[in-house]
Design a protein around this motif. Structure first.
Motif, PDB file in Angstrom:
ATOM      1  N   LYS A  63      -6.425  -3.524  -6.599  1.00  0.00           N
ATOM      2  CA  LYS A  63      -5.244  -3.186  -6.424  1.00  0.00           C
ATOM      3  C   LYS A  63      -4.607  -2.673  -8.035  1.00  0.00           C
ATOM      4  O   LYS A  63      -4.019  -1.816  -8.217  1.00  0.00           O
ATOM      5  CB  LYS A  63      -4.290  -3.794  -5.898  1.00  0.00           C
ATOM      6  CG  LYS A  63      -3.711  -4.241  -4.543  1.00  0.00           C
ATOM      7  CD  LYS A  63      -2.563  -4.536  -4.202  1.00  0.00           C
ATOM      8  CE  LYS A  63      -2.440  -4.384  -2.930  1.00  0.00           C
ATOM      9  NZ  LYS A  63      -1.444  -4.786  -2.329  1.00  0.00           N
TER      10      LYS A  63
ATOM     11  N   GLY B 223       4.120   4.084  -5.093  1.00  0.00           N
ATOM     12  CA  GLY B 223       4.042   4.534  -5.814  1.00  0.00           C
ATOM     13  C   GLY B 223       4.698   4.634  -7.698  1.00  0.00           C
ATOM     14  O   GLY B 223       5.391   3.078  -7.941  1.00  0.00           O
TER      15      GLY B 223
ATOM     16  N   THR C 208      -2.322  -7.167 -11.752  1.00  0.00           N
ATOM     17  CA  THR C 208      -1.759  -7.149 -10.149  1.00  0.00           C
ATOM     18  C   THR C 208      -3.284  -7.605 -10.083  1.00  0.00           C
ATOM     19  O   THR C 208      -4.268  -8.487 -10.532  1.00  0.00           O
ATOM     20  CB  THR C 208      -1.368  -6.115  -9.606  1.00  0.00           C
ATOM     21  OG1 THR C 208      -1.286  -6.377  -8.684  1.00  0.00           O
ATOM     22  CG2 THR C 208      -2.838  -5.306  -9.710  1.00  0.00           C
TER      23      THR C 208
ATOM     24  N   ALA D 187      -6.255   0.547  -9.937  1.00  0.00           N
ATOM     25  CA  ALA D 187      -6.419   1.138  -9.905  1.00  0.00           C
ATOM     26  C   ALA D 187      -5.226   2.561  -9.004  1.00  0.00           C
ATOM     27  O   ALA D 187      -4.179   2.584  -9.955  1.00  0.00           O
ATOM     28  CB  ALA D 187      -6.666   2.456  -8.741  1.00  0.00           C
ATOM     29  N   ALA D 188      -4.076   1.262  -8.376  1.00  0.00           N
ATOM     30  CA  ALA D 188      -2.592   2.371  -7.949  1.00  0.00           C
ATOM     31  C   ALA D 188      -1.721   1.662  -9.433  1.00  0.00           C
ATOM     32  O   ALA D 188      -0.869   2.307  -9.396  1.00  0.00           O
ATOM     33  CB  ALA D 188      -2.352   1.289  -7.382  1.00  0.00           C
ATOM     34  N   LEU D 189      -1.851   0.320 -10.440  1.00  0.00           N
ATOM     35  CA  LEU D 189      -1.010   0.542 -10.905  1.00  0.00           C
ATOM     36  C   LEU D 189      -1.470   0.697 -13.107  1.00  0.00           C
ATOM     37  O   LEU D 189      -0.248   0.699 -13.597  1.00  0.00           O
ATOM     38  CB  LEU D 189      -1.386  -1.330 -11.607  1.00  0.00           C
ATOM     39  CG  LEU D 189      -0.364  -1.929 -12.996  1.00  0.00           C
ATOM     40  CD1 LEU D 189       1.662  -1.784 -11.946  1.00  0.00           C
ATOM     41  CD2 LEU D 189      -0.091  -3.574 -12.570  1.00  0.00           C
TER      42      LEU D 189
ATOM     43  N   HIS E 166       0.922  -1.274  -0.063  1.00  0.00           N
ATOM     44  CA  HIS E 166      -0.353   0.188   0.263  1.00  0.00           C
ATOM     45  C   HIS E 166       1.159   1.564   0.188  1.00  0.00           C
ATOM     46  O   HIS E 166       1.898   1.104   1.248  1.00  0.00           O
ATOM     47  CB  HIS E 166      -1.082  -0.343   1.213  1.00  0.00           C
ATOM     48  CG  HIS E 166      -2.039   0.635   1.462  1.00  0.00           C
ATOM     49  ND1 HIS E 166      -3.129   1.387   0.458  1.00  0.00           N
ATOM     50  CD2 HIS E 166      -2.013   2.091   2.521  1.00  0.00           C
ATOM     51  CE1 HIS E 166      -3.521   2.494   0.911  1.00  0.00           C
ATOM     52  NE2 HIS E 166      -2.360   3.012   2.027  1.00  0.00           N
ATOM     53  N   GLY E 167       0.553   2.203  -1.006  1.00  0.00           N
ATOM     54  CA  GLY E 167       0.996   3.324  -1.270  1.00  0.00           C
ATOM     55  C   GLY E 167       2.379   2.898  -2.134  1.00  0.00           C
ATOM     56  O   GLY E 167       3.050   4.068  -2.121  1.00  0.00           O
TER      57      GLY E 167
END
Length: 126
Positions: free
Chosen positions: A45, A18, A41, A47-49, A15-16
């Motif tokens: 998750k 970047g 992924t 959205a973070a990738l 988490h976190g």
């Protein structure tokens, strides 16, 4: 029907994590290999990738977390086993997305800040 090779880059990350961490792991994994055709992924998750997928101009897919434990990984992280039921989220995602008969091109690569991992798998689609 002709079969086409796909090279899938699977990611696991904290988490976190970047864009710099994700990109660093990808660059380490991709060095000198054939071009990647897709990023993947765990489904929750993606959205973070998404920023890395947009930067690279590659499609992004999510893998349901409950299928990760079925993949035989090369590496075994105690934290990954406890949280996800697999030795490596990156390796399991890559193998799952590359399809039946897929093979890892090597163990996962870890970003220097240890926030992200990336593994490549080769598979075939008709």
């Amino acid at each position: 029907m002709e079969r086409r090779v796909v090279i899938v880059a699977g990611f696991g990350f904290r988490h976190g994590a970047g864009l710099p961490s994700l990109r660093a792991a990808f660059v380490l994994a991709q060095q000198g290999r054939v071009p990647v055709t897709q990023l993947v992924t765990v489904s929750d998750k993606t959205a973070a990738l998404a920023p890395l997928a947009a930067l690279l101009g590659l499609p992004l897919t999510g893998v349901p977390a409950d299928v990760l434990a079925c993949a035989a990984t090369l590496t075994r992280s105690a934290a990954s086993l406890a949280a996800w039921g697999t030795g490596s989220v990156a390796e399991a995602c890559a193998l799952t997305a590359a399809g039946p008969g897929a093979r890892l091109l090597g163990p996962r690569c870890i970003s220097s800040d240890r926030m992200a991992t990336c593994a490549l798998a080769e598979g075939f689609v008709s």
